[in-house]
Design a protein around this motif. Sequence first.
Motif, mmCIF file in Angstrom:
data_model
loop_
_atom_site.group_PDB
_atom_site.id
_atom_site.type_symbol
_atom_site.label_atom_id
_atom_site.label_comp_id
_atom_site.label_asym_id
_atom_site.label_seq_id
_atom_site.Cartn_x
_atom_site.Cartn_y
_atom_site.Cartn_z
ATOM 1 N N PHE A 7 -5.859 9.914 8.830
ATOM 2 C CA PHE A 7 -6.848 8.852 9.022
ATOM 3 C C PHE A 7 -6.127 7.563 9.408
ATOM 4 C CE2 PHE A 7 -8.240 11.865 5.825
ATOM 5 C CZ PHE A 7 -9.487 12.247 6.290
ATOM 6 N N ILE A 8 -6.872 6.612 9.983
ATOM 7 C CA ILE A 8 -6.251 5.390 10.504
ATOM 8 C C ILE A 8 -6.962 4.158 9.963
ATOM 9 C CG2 ILE A 8 -5.693 4.062 12.584
ATOM 10 C CD1 ILE A 8 -5.685 6.681 14.141
ATOM 11 N N TYR A 9 -6.162 3.192 9.556
ATOM 12 C CA TYR A 9 -6.669 1.869 9.171
ATOM 13 C C TYR A 9 -6.043 0.863 10.120
ATOM 14 C CZ TYR A 9 -7.552 -2.310 6.324
ATOM 15 O OH TYR A 9 -7.959 -3.547 5.880
ATOM 16 N N PHE A 10 -6.898 0.166 10.879
ATOM 17 C CA PHE A 10 -6.405 -0.718 11.931
ATOM 18 C C PHE A 10 -6.181 -2.140 11.412
ATOM 19 C CE2 PHE A 10 -8.481 2.641 14.389
ATOM 20 C CZ PHE A 10 -7.500 2.912 15.336
ATOM 21 N N VAL A 28 0.827 -1.207 0.000
ATOM 22 C CA VAL A 28 0.000 0.000 0.000
ATOM 23 C C VAL A 28 0.863 1.259 0.000
ATOM 24 C CG1 VAL A 28 -1.619 1.365 1.360
ATOM 25 C CG2 VAL A 28 -2.030 -1.065 1.017
ATOM 26 N N THR A 29 1.886 1.271 0.814
ATOM 27 C CA THR A 29 2.713 2.480 0.881
ATOM 28 C C THR A 29 3.501 2.698 -0.406
ATOM 29 O OG1 THR A 29 4.427 1.183 2.010
ATOM 30 C CG2 THR A 29 2.905 2.449 3.386
ATOM 31 N N LEU A 30 3.943 1.621 -1.046
ATOM 32 C CA LEU A 30 4.637 1.767 -2.319
ATOM 33 C C LEU A 30 3.699 2.202 -3.439
ATOM 34 C CD1 LEU A 30 7.030 -1.334 -2.259
ATOM 35 C CD2 LEU A 30 7.708 1.073 -2.172
ATOM 36 N N LEU A 31 2.488 1.673 -3.407
ATOM 37 C CA LEU A 31 1.534 1.964 -4.473
ATOM 38 C C LEU A 31 0.994 3.382 -4.375
ATOM 39 C CD1 LEU A 31 0.020 0.613 -6.876
ATOM 40 C CD2 LEU A 31 -1.805 0.054 -5.265
ATOM 41 N N LEU A 32 0.695 3.835 -3.152
ATOM 42 C CA LEU A 32 0.002 5.117 -2.964
ATOM 43 C C LEU A 32 0.891 6.185 -2.331
ATOM 44 C CD1 LEU A 32 -3.459 3.842 -1.639
ATOM 45 C CD2 LEU A 32 -2.765 4.295 -3.989
ATOM 46 N N GLN A 59 2.420 6.481 7.768
ATOM 47 C CA GLN A 59 3.200 6.054 8.922
ATOM 48 C C GLN A 59 2.731 4.657 9.293
ATOM 49 O OE1 GLN A 59 3.020 8.533 12.408
ATOM 50 N NE2 GLN A 59 4.585 7.362 13.506
ATOM 51 N N VAL A 60 3.637 3.684 9.219
ATOM 52 C CA VAL A 60 3.300 2.273 9.424
ATOM 53 C C VAL A 60 3.667 1.862 10.843
ATOM 54 C CG1 VAL A 60 3.786 -0.079 8.683
ATOM 55 C CG2 VAL A 60 3.621 1.739 6.983
ATOM 56 N N LEU A 61 2.659 1.368 11.580
ATOM 57 C CA LEU A 61 2.857 0.896 12.944
ATOM 58 C C LEU A 61 2.403 -0.557 13.042
ATOM 59 C CD1 LEU A 61 1.436 4.076 14.725
ATOM 60 C CD2 LEU A 61 3.838 3.524 14.300
ATOM 61 N N ASP A 62 2.700 -1.192 14.180
ATOM 62 C CA ASP A 62 2.380 -2.617 14.321
ATOM 63 C C ASP A 62 0.885 -2.893 14.185
ATOM 64 O OD1 ASP A 62 4.996 -3.245 14.634
ATOM 65 O OD2 ASP A 62 4.930 -3.330 16.833
ATOM 66 N N GLU A 97 -1.349 4.783 9.528
ATOM 67 C CA GLU A 97 -1.845 6.156 9.547
ATOM 68 C C GLU A 97 -1.466 6.806 8.222
ATOM 69 O OE1 GLU A 97 -0.311 8.211 12.935
ATOM 70 O OE2 GLU A 97 -1.327 6.892 14.393
ATOM 71 N N PHE A 98 -2.429 7.482 7.603
ATOM 72 C CA PHE A 98 -2.137 8.149 6.336
ATOM 73 C C PHE A 98 -2.745 9.549 6.334
ATOM 74 C CE2 PHE A 98 -5.937 5.643 5.922
ATOM 75 C CZ PHE A 98 -6.813 6.352 5.116
ATOM 76 N N THR A 99 -1.958 10.470 5.853
ATOM 77 C CA THR A 99 -2.360 11.875 5.871
ATOM 78 C C THR A 99 -2.597 12.359 4.450
ATOM 79 O OG1 THR A 99 -1.053 12.279 7.874
ATOM 80 C CG2 THR A 99 -1.722 14.209 6.581
ATOM 81 N N ILE A 100 -3.799 12.922 4.229
ATOM 82 C CA ILE A 100 -4.164 13.512 2.941
ATOM 83 C C ILE A 100 -4.435 14.983 3.184
ATOM 84 C CG2 ILE A 100 -5.826 13.502 1.049
ATOM 85 C CD1 ILE A 100 -6.307 10.579 1.562
#
Length: 423
Positions: free
Chosen positions: A36-39, A10-14, A21-24, A28-31
């Motif tokens: 916003f957060i995807y759990f 996802v981070t490479l594509l978008l 910001q990738v966490l365990d 978290e992604f900022t537009i």
Amino acid sequence: MEWAYFQQIVTLLLGRMAVFQVLDDRIEFTIETETFIYFREEFDSTIAQLKMYRYTPTQCYSPREYEVFVEPVEPRYGYRIIDEPIEISDDSSAYRLGSPSDELVLAFLSGIPSDSVRNYRRILSSRIINVRTLRNDAGEIHLLDLIKKVTKISLSLKISLSEGVSAETMLNRATSFLFSVAYNTDTAVKIIHSVNELEFERGHFSSRRSTNLRNLESPKLFYNHELIEQYNLSLTSEDPFIKFIGYYHILEYFFDAVYTDELINSVKDIILHPGFSTKKPKEINKIIDTVRKKTRANQDAFQGTELEALELTIKRFVSLEQLHEDLANYRPDLIAYYKSHEISFSNGDAIDLDNYTSDKLPKKIAARIYKTRNALVHHKSNTARLKERGIYHPFKDEAELSNEIPLMRFVAEAIIIKTATEI
């Protein structure tokens, strides 16, 4: 697909569209200025659902459910998206044309090799995306919804059935539904069988029936896949030459079958006649002559045979009354045009479609179509033959050929429908 792999993809594509910001336990992604957060628990739940299906990067299947990515086939001017889902159902089936499920999106992402993500950026759409349209009812932006909106995997067809069927039957149902869409709206939509089919931007074409998609019903027939491919090619091309030849391929698909049937019936008529006897050489010669006339090997005779096969195909599959009605509804002036106009570049016969009860009309229609087909495909330097057949000059004759396309389309549609089988 593992959580860490999903994060990487996802981070490479978008990466150009948001700051990640990738966490365990979350992404978290900022537009613009909002985060916003995807759990991870959302991801795990969707993966659990996906594992209930057999799936490839473009489709998910279970005996009662099938979902596949689809794409409008529209040349030149842009990529059309059906923004609101189209949902059609009856007692035993339901069809949904709209945004793909989260499960199908994860199936797609799981098929991307980690070392080839940059090559997959071609699926990113060039459409301008308004951030406000990405928000759900709660005002949030869901990560998988973002992927659906900014890529060409933004449309899918989902089928749900009350009883289980094979994957092949599901595919046949999908093809049937999409033919109904194309037939009624001029919007050809193709099934995406592999990621390699997701290519460049395409555009619009004019509407003919313009039926609202919400007025459609669940398809009741299975259609021949090869014919649908030719139909979509013709429907979406802007070149009348390609349109004509594509529709002609649909007509000629059944030439062998109808001609063989005609030959069998001709021989059978001789054998079943009360005057026939195997002890009479004259009667045996009738059979030989019949077969010889219909199977002569020289080229000119073969072309005559193809013309006869075209006539037989029209007789068997096309209702001339319905053909008249279709053309009159599409462009009323075409009926008079075909009646008074012989095609200049092919010497194609004038046809009186008002006289649709005439036994001679199928032969006239076949002759008009066949002579035009010959003018399009034959360019031999035989002056006498060219004078007889005529020759198509792409720029000079394009407008005149365009007037033949409605006739070809409606004949082709009649054949597709008549040769379909019941679901």
